[in-house]
Design a protein around this motif. Structure first.
Motif, PDB file in Angstrom:
ATOM      1  N   ARG A 131       0.597  -1.300   0.011  1.00 54.52           N
ATOM      2  CA  ARG A 131       0.189  -0.092   0.109  1.00 54.52           C
ATOM      3  C   ARG A 131       0.905   1.133  -0.043  1.00 54.52           C
ATOM      4  O   ARG A 131       0.576   2.174  -0.538  1.00 54.52           O
ATOM      5  CB  ARG A 131      -1.015   0.054   1.315  1.00 54.52           C
ATOM      6  CG  ARG A 131      -2.137  -0.927   0.929  1.00 54.52           C
ATOM      7  CD  ARG A 131      -2.772  -1.112   2.296  1.00 54.52           C
ATOM      8  NE  ARG A 131      -3.889  -1.880   2.028  1.00 54.52           N
ATOM      9  CZ  ARG A 131      -5.137  -1.480   1.391  1.00 54.52           C
ATOM     10  NH1 ARG A 131      -5.476  -0.375   1.058  1.00 54.52           N
ATOM     11  NH2 ARG A 131      -6.263  -2.457   1.533  1.00 54.52           N
ATOM     12  N   THR A 132       1.918   1.327   0.823  1.00 52.30           N
ATOM     13  CA  THR A 132       2.769   2.315   0.778  1.00 52.30           C
ATOM     14  C   THR A 132       3.194   2.648  -0.634  1.00 52.30           C
ATOM     15  O   THR A 132       3.464   3.659  -1.100  1.00 52.30           O
ATOM     16  CB  THR A 132       3.795   2.274   1.871  1.00 52.30           C
ATOM     17  OG1 THR A 132       3.195   2.114   3.344  1.00 52.30           O
ATOM     18  CG2 THR A 132       4.651   3.433   1.964  1.00 52.30           C
ATOM     19  N   GLU A 145       7.408  14.330  -7.354  1.00 50.00           N
ATOM     20  CA  GLU A 145       8.243  14.468  -6.239  1.00 50.00           C
ATOM     21  C   GLU A 145       7.435  13.618  -5.023  1.00 50.00           C
ATOM     22  O   GLU A 145       6.335  13.377  -4.957  1.00 50.00           O
ATOM     23  CB  GLU A 145       8.345  16.074  -5.979  1.00 50.00           C
ATOM     24  CG  GLU A 145       6.981  16.681  -5.707  1.00 50.00           C
ATOM     25  CD  GLU A 145       7.429  18.173  -5.237  1.00 50.00           C
ATOM     26  OE1 GLU A 145       8.585  18.678  -5.097  1.00 50.00           O
ATOM     27  OE2 GLU A 145       6.307  18.876  -5.010  1.00 50.00           O
ATOM     28  N   LEU A 146       8.325  13.783  -3.917  1.00 53.93           N
ATOM     29  CA  LEU A 146       7.671  13.347  -2.650  1.00 53.93           C
ATOM     30  C   LEU A 146       7.729  14.254  -1.593  1.00 53.93           C
ATOM     31  O   LEU A 146       8.913  14.912  -1.585  1.00 53.93           O
ATOM     32  CB  LEU A 146       8.456  12.070  -2.261  1.00 53.93           C
ATOM     33  CG  LEU A 146       8.372  10.761  -2.972  1.00 53.93           C
ATOM     34  CD1 LEU A 146       9.358   9.796  -2.537  1.00 53.93           C
ATOM     35  CD2 LEU A 146       6.968  10.341  -3.395  1.00 53.93           C
ATOM     36  N   THR A 147       6.810  14.629  -0.726  1.00 48.84           N
ATOM     37  CA  THR A 147       6.984  15.147   0.601  1.00 48.84           C
ATOM     38  C   THR A 147       7.771  14.628   1.346  1.00 48.84           C
ATOM     39  O   THR A 147       8.274  13.436   1.276  1.00 48.84           O
ATOM     40  CB  THR A 147       5.795  15.495   1.156  1.00 48.84           C
ATOM     41  OG1 THR A 147       5.026  14.106   1.832  1.00 48.84           O
ATOM     42  CG2 THR A 147       4.606  16.268   0.218  1.00 48.84           C
ATOM     43  N   GLY A 148       8.349  15.159   2.489  1.00 50.91           N
ATOM     44  CA  GLY A 148       9.280  14.781   3.435  1.00 50.91           C
ATOM     45  C   GLY A 148       8.649  13.600   3.935  1.00 50.91           C
ATOM     46  O   GLY A 148       8.913  12.614   4.566  1.00 50.91           O
ATOM     47  N   GLU A 149       7.262  13.856   4.397  1.00 48.23           N
ATOM     48  CA  GLU A 149       6.544  12.853   5.065  1.00 48.23           C
ATOM     49  C   GLU A 149       6.473  11.565   4.137  1.00 48.23           C
ATOM     50  O   GLU A 149       6.595  10.222   4.574  1.00 48.23           O
ATOM     51  CB  GLU A 149       5.091  13.123   5.347  1.00 48.23           C
ATOM     52  CG  GLU A 149       4.238  12.198   6.204  1.00 48.23           C
ATOM     53  CD  GLU A 149       2.797  12.623   6.550  1.00 48.23           C
ATOM     54  OE1 GLU A 149       1.931  11.857   7.118  1.00 48.23           O
ATOM     55  OE2 GLU A 149       2.694  13.945   6.495  1.00 48.23           O
ATOM     56  N   GLU A 150       6.296  11.709   2.795  1.00 49.72           N
ATOM     57  CA  GLU A 150       5.976  10.425   2.119  1.00 49.72           C
ATOM     58  C   GLU A 150       7.375   9.751   1.977  1.00 49.72           C
ATOM     59  O   GLU A 150       7.582   8.706   1.711  1.00 49.72           O
ATOM     60  CB  GLU A 150       5.414  11.222   0.457  1.00 49.72           C
ATOM     61  CG  GLU A 150       4.019  11.553   0.529  1.00 49.72           C
ATOM     62  CD  GLU A 150       3.682  12.114  -0.620  1.00 49.72           C
ATOM     63  OE1 GLU A 150       2.300  12.315  -1.049  1.00 49.72           O
ATOM     64  OE2 GLU A 150       4.790  12.807  -1.310  1.00 49.72           O
ATOM     65  N   TYR A 151       8.430  10.426   2.005  1.00 47.00           N
ATOM     66  CA  TYR A 151       9.764   9.757   1.618  1.00 47.00           C
ATOM     67  C   TYR A 151       9.902   9.218   2.796  1.00 47.00           C
ATOM     68  O   TYR A 151      10.462   7.936   2.665  1.00 47.00           O
ATOM     69  CB  TYR A 151      10.951  11.065   1.382  1.00 47.00           C
ATOM     70  CG  TYR A 151      12.185  10.388   1.545  1.00 47.00           C
ATOM     71  CD1 TYR A 151      12.457   9.794   0.080  1.00 47.00           C
ATOM     72  CD2 TYR A 151      13.075  10.308   2.373  1.00 47.00           C
ATOM     73  CE1 TYR A 151      14.031   9.435   0.113  1.00 47.00           C
ATOM     74  CE2 TYR A 151      14.471   9.927   2.339  1.00 47.00           C
ATOM     75  CZ  TYR A 151      14.753   9.400   1.096  1.00 47.00           C
ATOM     76  OH  TYR A 151      15.972   8.807   1.231  1.00 47.00           O
ATOM     77  N   ASP A 152       9.813   9.586   3.943  1.00 50.18           N
ATOM     78  CA  ASP A 152      10.048   8.969   5.267  1.00 50.18           C
ATOM     79  C   ASP A 152       9.370   7.628   5.084  1.00 50.18           C
ATOM     80  O   ASP A 152       9.634   6.412   5.819  1.00 50.18           O
ATOM     81  CB  ASP A 152       9.629   9.682   6.582  1.00 50.18           C
ATOM     82  CG  ASP A 152      10.805  10.932   6.744  1.00 50.18           C
ATOM     83  OD1 ASP A 152      11.978  10.920   5.851  1.00 50.18           O
ATOM     84  OD2 ASP A 152      10.738  11.997   7.437  1.00 50.18           O
ATOM     85  N   GLU A 153       8.053   7.639   5.015  1.00 52.18           N
ATOM     86  CA  GLU A 153       7.032   6.672   4.835  1.00 52.18           C
ATOM     87  C   GLU A 153       7.509   5.452   4.027  1.00 52.18           C
ATOM     88  O   GLU A 153       7.657   4.263   4.367  1.00 52.18           O
ATOM     89  CB  GLU A 153       5.736   7.000   4.628  1.00 52.18           C
ATOM     90  CG  GLU A 153       4.793   6.037   4.529  1.00 52.18           C
ATOM     91  CD  GLU A 153       3.408   6.556   4.024  1.00 52.18           C
ATOM     92  OE1 GLU A 153       2.437   5.766   4.352  1.00 52.18           O
ATOM     93  OE2 GLU A 153       3.326   7.378   3.299  1.00 52.18           O
ATOM     94  N   ALA A 154       8.094   5.927   2.883  1.00 51.28           N
ATOM     95  CA  ALA A 154       8.510   5.013   1.906  1.00 51.28           C
ATOM     96  C   ALA A 154       9.897   4.367   2.067  1.00 51.28           C
ATOM     97  O   ALA A 154       9.933   3.274   1.942  1.00 51.28           O
ATOM     98  CB  ALA A 154       8.810   5.629   0.500  1.00 51.28           C
ATOM     99  N   VAL A 155      10.745   4.970   2.773  1.00 48.81           N
ATOM    100  CA  VAL A 155      12.034   4.620   3.385  1.00 48.81           C
ATOM    101  C   VAL A 155      11.461   3.417   4.438  1.00 48.81           C
ATOM    102  O   VAL A 155      12.250   2.326   4.489  1.00 48.81           O
ATOM    103  CB  VAL A 155      12.849   5.556   3.924  1.00 48.81           C
ATOM    104  CG1 VAL A 155      14.167   4.958   4.514  1.00 48.81           C
ATOM    105  CG2 VAL A 155      13.541   6.328   2.627  1.00 48.81           C
ATOM    106  N   LEU A 156      10.849   3.687   5.243  1.00 44.32           N
ATOM    107  CA  LEU A 156      10.461   2.452   6.339  1.00 44.32           C
ATOM    108  C   LEU A 156       9.754   1.388   5.853  1.00 44.32           C
ATOM    109  O   LEU A 156      10.146   0.386   6.170  1.00 44.32           O
ATOM    110  CB  LEU A 156       9.356   3.362   7.394  1.00 44.32           C
ATOM    111  CG  LEU A 156       9.918   4.349   8.106  1.00 44.32           C
ATOM    112  CD1 LEU A 156       8.725   5.134   9.120  1.00 44.32           C
ATOM    113  CD2 LEU A 156      10.602   3.588   9.262  1.00 44.32           C
ATOM    114  N   ALA A 157       9.082   1.665   4.828  1.00 46.35           N
ATOM    115  CA  ALA A 157       8.404   0.517   3.737  1.00 46.35           C
ATOM    116  C   ALA A 157       9.181  -0.437   2.927  1.00 46.35           C
ATOM    117  O   ALA A 157       9.016  -1.562   2.963  1.00 46.35           O
ATOM    118  CB  ALA A 157       7.344   0.898   3.091  1.00 46.35           C
ATOM    119  N   VAL A 158      10.003   0.244   2.331  1.00 43.71           N
ATOM    120  CA  VAL A 158      10.829  -0.407   1.392  1.00 43.71           C
ATOM    121  C   VAL A 158      12.350   0.020   1.245  1.00 43.71           C
ATOM    122  O   VAL A 158      13.126  -0.789   0.476  1.00 43.71           O
ATOM    123  CB  VAL A 158      10.437  -0.327  -0.203  1.00 43.71           C
ATOM    124  CG1 VAL A 158       8.870  -0.843  -0.490  1.00 43.71           C
ATOM    125  CG2 VAL A 158      10.487   1.322  -0.529  1.00 43.71           C
ATOM    126  N   GLY A 159      12.775   0.674   2.056  1.00 46.18           N
ATOM    127  CA  GLY A 159      14.415   1.237   2.250  1.00 46.18           C
ATOM    128  C   GLY A 159      14.748   2.383   1.275  1.00 46.18           C
ATOM    129  O   GLY A 159      13.890   2.395   0.252  1.00 46.18           O
TER     130      GLY A 159
END
Length: 203
Positions: A131-132, A145-159
């Motif tokens: 989902r992320t 682009e990604l917001t800061g929140e979206e980027y952090d969420e993505a890194v947590l989900a897929v690295g």
């Protein structure tokens, strides 16, 4: 659909073009069960691959990026195929949709899942990481682009590696969709992949 670029038969290729042809048809895409045909019955490359023969140096590099995205990614098969199908839906690319729905079935995507992806939605069967990844894919397609929140969420989900590979995937399949429009005459469905705003002329 008006095809502007005639397919070349294998016997019509020069040596540089033949190298690209071999890389596509004899590489990892051709190994194992085939979800979709890379060439027609006479050996002409299908879909976006045919245009890669126009510039062998660029075509060889492009097909290598595609191979890496498909076979060397840290993303799961389901995440990869759902993201590709999201790009296909955004661009209205029939070839990408048909090809990767076939691949997606082999990765466990159901017809209901693929109907959701065609509609630009997240399948109900998607797990939290999927989902992320799809939310990030849709953000990239929508905003570029990604917001800061979206980027952090993505890194947590897929690295961080997964985020890099996901952005590469979105760009790569968007490029193929564009080339399919230019050379193979694909037309987007109404409301899909609308044009970017034109730059404003200073007054």
């Amino acid at each position: 659909m008006t095809v502007r670029l005639a397919g070349l038969l294998p016997g019509e290729l020069d040596e540089q073009q033949a190298e690209v042809y071999r890389a596509i048809t004899g590489g990892r895409r051709s190994a194992g069960p085939q979800s979709f045909a890379l060439a027609d019955e006479d050996g002409r490359l299908r879909g976006p691959f045919n245009a890669m023969l126009l510039s062998p140096p660029v075509g060889l590099a492009v097909q290598a990026v595609g191979s890496a995205v498909r076979y060397d990614s840290a993303l799961t098969d389901r995440v990869r195929e759902m993201a590709i199908l999201a790009v296909a839906a955004h661009w209205g690319s029939a070839f990408e949709r048909e090809a990767h729905e076939a691949v997606g079935r082999g990765c466990g995507l159901s017809e209901r899942d693929m109907a959701a992806l065609r509609a630009g939605s997240v399948p109900e069967s998607a797990d939290p990481a999927e989902r992320t990844a799809l939310r990030i894919t849709h953000a990239l397609l929508r905003a570029g682009e990604l917001t800061g929140e979206e980027y952090d969420e993505a890194v947590l989900a897929v690295g961080a590696r997964g985020v890099f590979e996901l952005t590469t995937l979105v760009g790569y399949y968007g490029m193929l969709a564009l080339q399919l429009r230019v050379f193979a005459g694909e037309k987007p469905a109404a409301g899909q992949a609308t044009a970017l705003p034109q730059p404003q002329t200073p007054s």
